[in-house]
Design a protein around this motif. Structure first.
Motif, PDB file in Angstrom:
ATOM      1  N   GLN A  36     -11.459  77.755  63.060  1.00  0.00           N
ATOM      2  CA  GLN A  36     -11.007  77.641  64.454  1.00  0.00           C
ATOM      3  C   GLN A  36      -9.502  77.906  64.549  1.00  0.00           C
ATOM      4  OE1 GLN A  36     -13.101  74.848  66.747  1.00  0.00           O
ATOM      5  NE2 GLN A  36     -11.468  74.461  68.204  1.00  0.00           N
ATOM      6  N   GLN A  40     -19.685  79.620  64.716  1.00  0.00           N
ATOM      7  CA  GLN A  40     -19.709  78.141  64.743  1.00  0.00           C
ATOM      8  C   GLN A  40     -21.105  77.598  65.013  1.00  0.00           C
ATOM      9  OE1 GLN A  40     -16.915  75.845  67.010  1.00  0.00           O
ATOM     10  NE2 GLN A  40     -15.151  76.597  65.877  1.00  0.00           N
ATOM     11  N   LEU A  93      -5.885  80.743  74.405  1.00  0.00           N
ATOM     12  CA  LEU A  93      -7.196  81.009  73.804  1.00  0.00           C
ATOM     13  C   LEU A  93      -8.040  79.750  73.893  1.00  0.00           C
ATOM     14  CD1 LEU A  93      -8.613  82.960  71.014  1.00  0.00           C
ATOM     15  CD2 LEU A  93      -9.030  80.500  70.900  1.00  0.00           C
ATOM     16  N   THR A  94      -9.281  79.916  74.331  1.00  0.00           N
ATOM     17  CA  THR A  94     -10.245  78.825  74.259  1.00  0.00           C
ATOM     18  C   THR A  94     -11.632  79.433  74.239  1.00  0.00           C
ATOM     19  OG1 THR A  94     -10.874  76.676  75.157  1.00  0.00           O
ATOM     20  CG2 THR A  94     -10.438  78.430  76.758  1.00  0.00           C
ATOM     21  N   GLY A  95     -12.653  78.604  74.143  1.00  0.00           N
ATOM     22  CA  GLY A  95     -13.997  79.176  74.104  1.00  0.00           C
ATOM     23  C   GLY A  95     -15.077  78.152  73.868  1.00  0.00           C
ATOM     24  N   VAL A 128      -8.693  72.429  76.056  1.00  0.00           N
ATOM     25  CA  VAL A 128      -9.870  71.859  75.386  1.00  0.00           C
ATOM     26  C   VAL A 128     -10.101  70.426  75.853  1.00  0.00           C
ATOM     27  CG1 VAL A 128      -9.921  73.159  73.196  1.00  0.00           C
ATOM     28  CG2 VAL A 128      -8.323  71.247  73.473  1.00  0.00           C
ATOM     29  N   VAL A 151      -4.078  76.016  74.308  1.00  0.00           N
ATOM     30  CA  VAL A 151      -5.511  75.918  74.029  1.00  0.00           C
ATOM     31  C   VAL A 151      -6.131  74.831  74.914  1.00  0.00           C
ATOM     32  CG1 VAL A 151      -7.237  75.735  72.183  1.00  0.00           C
ATOM     33  CG2 VAL A 151      -4.927  76.493  71.626  1.00  0.00           C
ATOM     34  N   GLN A 203     -11.545  68.071  70.642  1.00  0.00           N
ATOM     35  CA  GLN A 203     -11.006  69.214  69.892  1.00  0.00           C
ATOM     36  C   GLN A 203      -9.581  68.974  69.383  1.00  0.00           C
ATOM     37  OE1 GLN A 203     -12.989  72.280  69.414  1.00  0.00           O
ATOM     38  NE2 GLN A 203     -14.422  70.649  69.940  1.00  0.00           N
ATOM     39  N   ASP A 220      -9.282  81.451  64.841  1.00  0.00           N
ATOM     40  CA  ASP A 220      -9.593  81.852  66.224  1.00  0.00           C
ATOM     41  C   ASP A 220      -8.340  81.784  67.096  1.00  0.00           C
ATOM     42  OD1 ASP A 220     -12.291  81.960  65.535  1.00  0.00           O
ATOM     43  OD2 ASP A 220     -12.779  79.995  66.396  1.00  0.00           O
ATOM     44  N   ILE A 221      -7.587  80.727  66.900  1.00  0.00           N
ATOM     45  CA  ILE A 221      -6.421  80.494  67.759  1.00  0.00           C
ATOM     46  C   ILE A 221      -5.234  81.365  67.335  1.00  0.00           C
ATOM     47  CG2 ILE A 221      -4.699  78.738  68.425  1.00  0.00           C
ATOM     48  CD1 ILE A 221      -7.043  76.647  68.082  1.00  0.00           C
ATOM     49  N   ARG A 278     -19.049  77.264  71.772  1.00  0.00           N
ATOM     50  CA  ARG A 278     -20.113  77.573  70.802  1.00  0.00           C
ATOM     51  C   ARG A 278     -21.348  77.969  71.596  1.00  0.00           C
ATOM     52  NH1 ARG A 278     -21.944  72.576  67.315  1.00  0.00           N
ATOM     53  NH2 ARG A 278     -22.918  74.069  65.930  1.00  0.00           N
ATOM     54  N   ALA A 280     -17.871  81.577  70.189  1.00  0.00           N
ATOM     55  CA  ALA A 280     -17.732  81.262  68.764  1.00  0.00           C
ATOM     56  C   ALA A 280     -19.098  81.273  68.076  1.00  0.00           C
ATOM     57  CB  ALA A 280     -17.020  79.924  68.594  1.00  0.00           C
TER      58      ALA A 280
END
Ligand code: TRP
Length: 360
Positions: free
Chosen positions: A162, A75, A36-38, A176, A174, A180, A165-166, A40, A72
């Motif tokens: 967050q 966020q 999982l990542t993403g 990043v 993750v 992060q 989220d994960i 803002r 996100a």
């Protein structure tokens, strides 16, 4: 202060080592991971996102890792008033994801605002952290220092959100950037404490896994003025810009008066940054690119960099233009992703309720 910096250096080195181990494990067995990542959605994605994260996500997705990609949106509001341009940013982000090669059949793309059960995890998670811990988070502290406003309750607690989220999808990988890392560490602490306090549903494994950060391999790309990339400085090459806009922007890029172009990030950060951008686009090493420009000066460097960026992004831009022209399709991709994320989140929340004796 000094010990804090030392601690951060140590954490970074440990994460770099760990990332190498993870890459080896991924090569052997991608099915052992859920990613999982993403991002803002505070603005448009730019060339820093492209080389720093987007291409890496596509690579990992294509290796067969189950992938979740979060937009996100909650966020966005932790450090500003209102939601200016939010929807526009979200749809442009979707277009850039798909244009870069994110495949919605293999990757779940979702906004956390649409996933009720994910947000509900915030309540039990908040009980697992102290306010002192939250106030120590170096990334939150740094961001607060650049803001001209008091810290909101959401800004103080967003690393816990967050973690939700994960952990709602039990991700263990993750990808990043290094800023992060404190949030991933906070996520690990929350998963561990949840296990200690509430125990397990399946005795063979904790409810939540220990997530690992996977640091991106490409170095940081700076803005065209040599500063950190930022929308307000107008120093970024956005993926959605036209070739002309890109050329104009690069013309204004900062260089220096030494006509001999070299790759020397330490002493010539601005020139080296342009060399690096060109090299990434050309798939070549920066020393070779600098040598080719030779005595061509800032003008020669900018000319080469402009052609390299525009050639490299031409296909991406054509694809994203087609996608943006059909917003219904993009919103449908998001709705499908949100639906899938909700199923996953509901299953996790059911397990959490059971572990917490709240399954009435
Ligand atoms: N905070 C991240 C950023 O600013 C975006 C993000 C939100 C994220 N939730 C996440 C990243 C979960 C990784 C995992 O880029």
């Amino acid at each position: 202060m000094e010990t804090e910096t030392l601690d951060q250096d140590k954490t970074l080195r440990r994460s770099e080592e760990r990332s190498k181990e993870l890459e080896a494990q991924i090569a052997k067995d991608p099915s052992a991971f859920r990613l999982l990542t993403g991002d803002r959605p505070t603005g448009r994605l730019h060339i820093g996102h492209y080389f720093g994260s987007l291409t890496n996500r596509v690579r990992l997705q294509n290796l067969g890792i189950e992938t979740f990609l979060i937009v996100a949106d909650y966020q966005v509001i932790y450090d500003r008033d209102g939601v200016d341009g939010l929807k526009d940013n979200v749809i442009n982000m979707l277009a850039d994801y798909l244009a870069a090669g994110i495949d919605p059949h293999r990757t779940v793309i979702f906004t956390h605002s649409a996933v009720t059960a994910l947000n509900q995890l915030l309540l039990p998670f908040l009980a697992l952290v102290t306010d002192a811990e939250l106030r120590r988070n170096p990334t939150v502290k740094d961001e607060l220092a650049t803001l001209n406003r008091p810290m909101s309750g959401l800004m103080l607690t967003f690393p816990v959100h967050q973690a939700a989220d994960i952990l709602f999808c039990k991700a263990n990988l993750v990808p990043v950037g290094k800023d992060q890392l404190p949030h991933i560490e906070q996520t690990r602490v929350i998963a561990r404490r949840f296990d200690e306090r509430y125990g397990r549903v399946d005795p063979s494994r904790p409810v939540f896994p220990q997530a690992d950060a996977l640091l991106s391999r490409s170095g940081t790309i700076l803005g065209l003025d040599g500063q950190k990339m930022s929308k307000s400085r107008g120093n970024t090459i956005e993926l959605g810009m036209t070739a002309d806009q890109t050329a104009k922007l690069l013309k204004r890029a900062v260089t220096d008066s030494d006509r001999r172009i070299t790759f020397d990030p330490e002493n010539r950060p601005e020139v080296s940054n342009l060399v690096n951008i060109a090299a990434l686009c050309l798939g070549r090493d920066p020393e070779g690119v600098a040598a080719e420009i030779g005595d061509g000066g800032g003008g020669g460097l900018k000319q080469l960099a402009t052609a390299a960026v525009n050639d490299h992004l031409a296909e991406h831009r054509a694809r994203r233009a087609e996608l943006v022209a059909n917003p219904d399709h993009l919103w449908q991709v998001l709705r499908d992703g949100n639906e899938r994320a909700n199923e996953v989140a509901e299953a996790t929340l059911a397990e959490v309720r059971q572990a917490m004796s709240m399954d009435y």
